[in-house]
Design an enzyme around this catalytic site. Structure first.
Site, mmCIF file in Angstrom:
data_model
loop_
_atom_site.group_PDB
_atom_site.id
_atom_site.type_symbol
_atom_site.label_atom_id
_atom_site.label_comp_id
_atom_site.label_asym_id
_atom_site.label_seq_id
_atom_site.Cartn_x
_atom_site.Cartn_y
_atom_site.Cartn_z
ATOM 1 N N GLY A 133 8.389 70.323 115.149
ATOM 2 C CA GLY A 133 7.763 69.665 114.015
ATOM 3 C C GLY A 133 8.590 68.457 113.616
ATOM 4 N N THR A 160 -4.518 67.348 113.137
ATOM 5 C CA THR A 160 -5.664 66.878 112.364
ATOM 6 C C THR A 160 -6.790 66.463 113.300
ATOM 7 O OG1 THR A 160 -4.191 66.079 110.620
ATOM 8 C CG2 THR A 160 -6.436 65.216 110.632
ATOM 9 N N GLU A 244 1.948 55.411 110.289
ATOM 10 C CA GLU A 244 1.480 56.592 109.561
ATOM 11 C C GLU A 244 2.234 56.771 108.249
ATOM 12 O OE1 GLU A 244 1.324 61.398 110.338
ATOM 13 O OE2 GLU A 244 0.783 60.047 111.981
ATOM 14 N N GLN A 281 2.384 62.552 71.332
ATOM 15 C CA GLN A 281 3.296 61.855 72.240
ATOM 16 C C GLN A 281 3.544 62.623 73.535
ATOM 17 O OE1 GLN A 281 7.352 61.102 70.802
ATOM 18 N NE2 GLN A 281 7.088 58.961 71.409
ATOM 19 N N THR A 339 -2.967 67.768 81.270
ATOM 20 C CA THR A 339 -3.687 66.961 80.292
ATOM 21 C C THR A 339 -5.083 67.521 80.042
ATOM 22 O OG1 THR A 339 -2.452 64.971 80.901
ATOM 23 C CG2 THR A 339 -4.574 64.644 79.791
ATOM 24 N N GLY A 341 -5.954 70.625 80.478
ATOM 25 C CA GLY A 341 -5.892 71.988 79.951
ATOM 26 C C GLY A 341 -6.706 72.967 80.774
ATOM 27 N N THR A 367 8.269 65.397 106.699
ATOM 28 C CA THR A 367 8.490 65.977 105.378
ATOM 29 C C THR A 367 9.296 65.033 104.480
ATOM 30 O OG1 THR A 367 10.582 67.025 105.978
ATOM 31 C CG2 THR A 367 8.555 68.273 106.437
ATOM 32 N N ASP A 369 12.009 65.758 103.109
ATOM 33 C CA ASP A 369 13.404 65.896 103.543
ATOM 34 C C ASP A 369 13.712 64.935 104.681
ATOM 35 O OD1 ASP A 369 13.715 67.889 101.681
ATOM 36 O OD2 ASP A 369 13.499 69.537 103.111
#
Length: 381
Positions: A133, A160, A244, A281, A339, A341, A367, A369
């Site tokens: 990977g 994909t 990409e 706020q 926001t 809820g 990733t 990382d």
């Protein structure tokens, strides 16, 4: 330094937003749950020219520069709420079209690009394996030279478009003794004997884009199926990664703009304690942070495109864009749910879907990382 768009680019953005908003995605909640790829939506997108913005008109494309291409893709993400569809478009463009445009022979371009641009052909980028990977060059797929070509054996994973692909760019080792310089890329039609496409695999988000495995067992390809010169696989892979990482999230930037506007509208109209929640706020601060992430993401995206358009090194810029946009989309998606809820937590509202779709972005294409590691390396750390 000019930060504005040209009149042509403004017109391109407006027309693309209008097109994207006209797409019929009313069944998105159902398709997301059922993990259905909409081929009609794909054909409509192709008909507008979104499957070939930077491809030469000789092959049916628009022949645009990268900045203008990114503008179109951002606009698509703003107008179309199907993040799986927009990822599929971007994955095709940057991992399939781009290497063909750069490394393909005239015959290979003529064979594949017109169909890709027209939406009648689907391609896949076959590099990732179960044990290869982040460490992509440790791939186990082998291409053995034989009379007239190569025989390829291996197993690609997490690909994909794999379940529906008409052909795959398969990366395979031709000479293990040379390490990464012994890797080649091959254009392999999926109806080739010995090639099996896996079924669509269920996943957390981006459910409307197919995703699966490709198994190759002694698949024969002719010499002219190799993409680029012999031993160029690593160079092709690096080229693909630059594009990409830099641009695959162009549509996510548009989605973040749409997300921000929805949060502002809801916070301005939803009342609690006798006043709009936007007046509190803690709510307005979250929305300001969403705006900050959006602006930063867009600047990094456009800078990467500008650097490539002007022939400059964009390796760090691409990694920064990928890192910023992927993590910003996750954080802003959480803020959007907070926001909204309770209604934001319900599938029917479509708000929570953005978060599920965003999570994958910190994984695929390298990733977060790995992006930090790449940037640190460029900085000499």
């Amino acid at each position: 330094m000019e930060f504005g768009l040209t009149s042509e680019q403004e017109a391109l953005r407006t027309s693309t937003v209008d097109f994207a908003q006209s797409l019929k995605t009313m069944d998105l909640v159902h398709r997301d749950a059922a993990q259905v790829f909409d081929r009609e939506l794909w054909q409509q997108t192709a008909g507008f020219g979104l499957l070939g913005p930077f491809v030469s008109p000789d092959y049916g494309g628009r022949g645009l520069d990268l900045v203008s291409s990114v503008i179109m893709l951002e606009a698509l993400g703003y107008g179309c709420a199907d993040n799986g569809h927009t990822l599929a478009v971007n994955a095709q463009l940057w991992a399939v079209h781009a290497p063909l445009v750069r490394f393909g022979s005239d015959e290979q371009k003529q064979r594949y690009l017109p169909g890709l641009v027209a939406g009648t052909l689907l391609g896949a980028d076959g590099i990732t394996e179960i044990d290869a990977g982040s460490d992509a060059y440790s791939m186990k797929t082998i291409a053995e030279e034989t009379t007239g070509g190569y025989r390829i054996t291996g197993h690609k994973s997490y690909i994909t478009m794999a379940p529906m692909a008409d052909f795959v760019i398969v990366f395979a080792t031709t000479d293990p003794s040379l390490g990464r310089w012994g890797i080649d890329a091959f254009l392999v039609d999926t109806d080739s004997p010995g090639l099996v496409l896996g079924e669509n695999r269920a996943k957390m988000g981006l459910r409307t884009v197919p995703f699966g495995d490709i198994v190759l067992e002694d698949v024969f390809v002719t010499e002219d199926a190799r993409l680029g010169p012999k031993g160029a696989g690593a160079s092709i892979f690096n080229h693909v990664m630059n594009y990409e990482r830099g641009f695959i999230f162009a549509s996510h930037v548009g989605a973040m703009q749409r997300q921000l506007e929805a949060a502002i509208s809801y916070a301005s109209t939803r009342e609690q304690f006798g006043e709009p929640i936007a007046s509190f706020q803690s709510v307005s601060n979250r929305i300001v942070d969403m705006q900050m992430r959006l602006e930063t993401s867009r600047l990094l995206l456009y800078r990467a495109a500008w650097l490539m358009d002007t022939g400059q090194d964009a390796q760090m810029a691409a990694a920064l864009a990928k890192l910023q946009i992927s993590e910003a989309f996750v954080t802003s998606s959480i803020d959007s749910i907070r926001t909204h809820g309770g209604i934001g937590y319900l599938t029917e509202a479509g708000v929570e879907r953005d978060l599920r779709d965003a999570i994958g972005g910190v994984l695929y294409g390298g990733t977060s990382d790995i992006q930090r590691r790449s940037i640190a390396h460029i900085l000499g750390l």
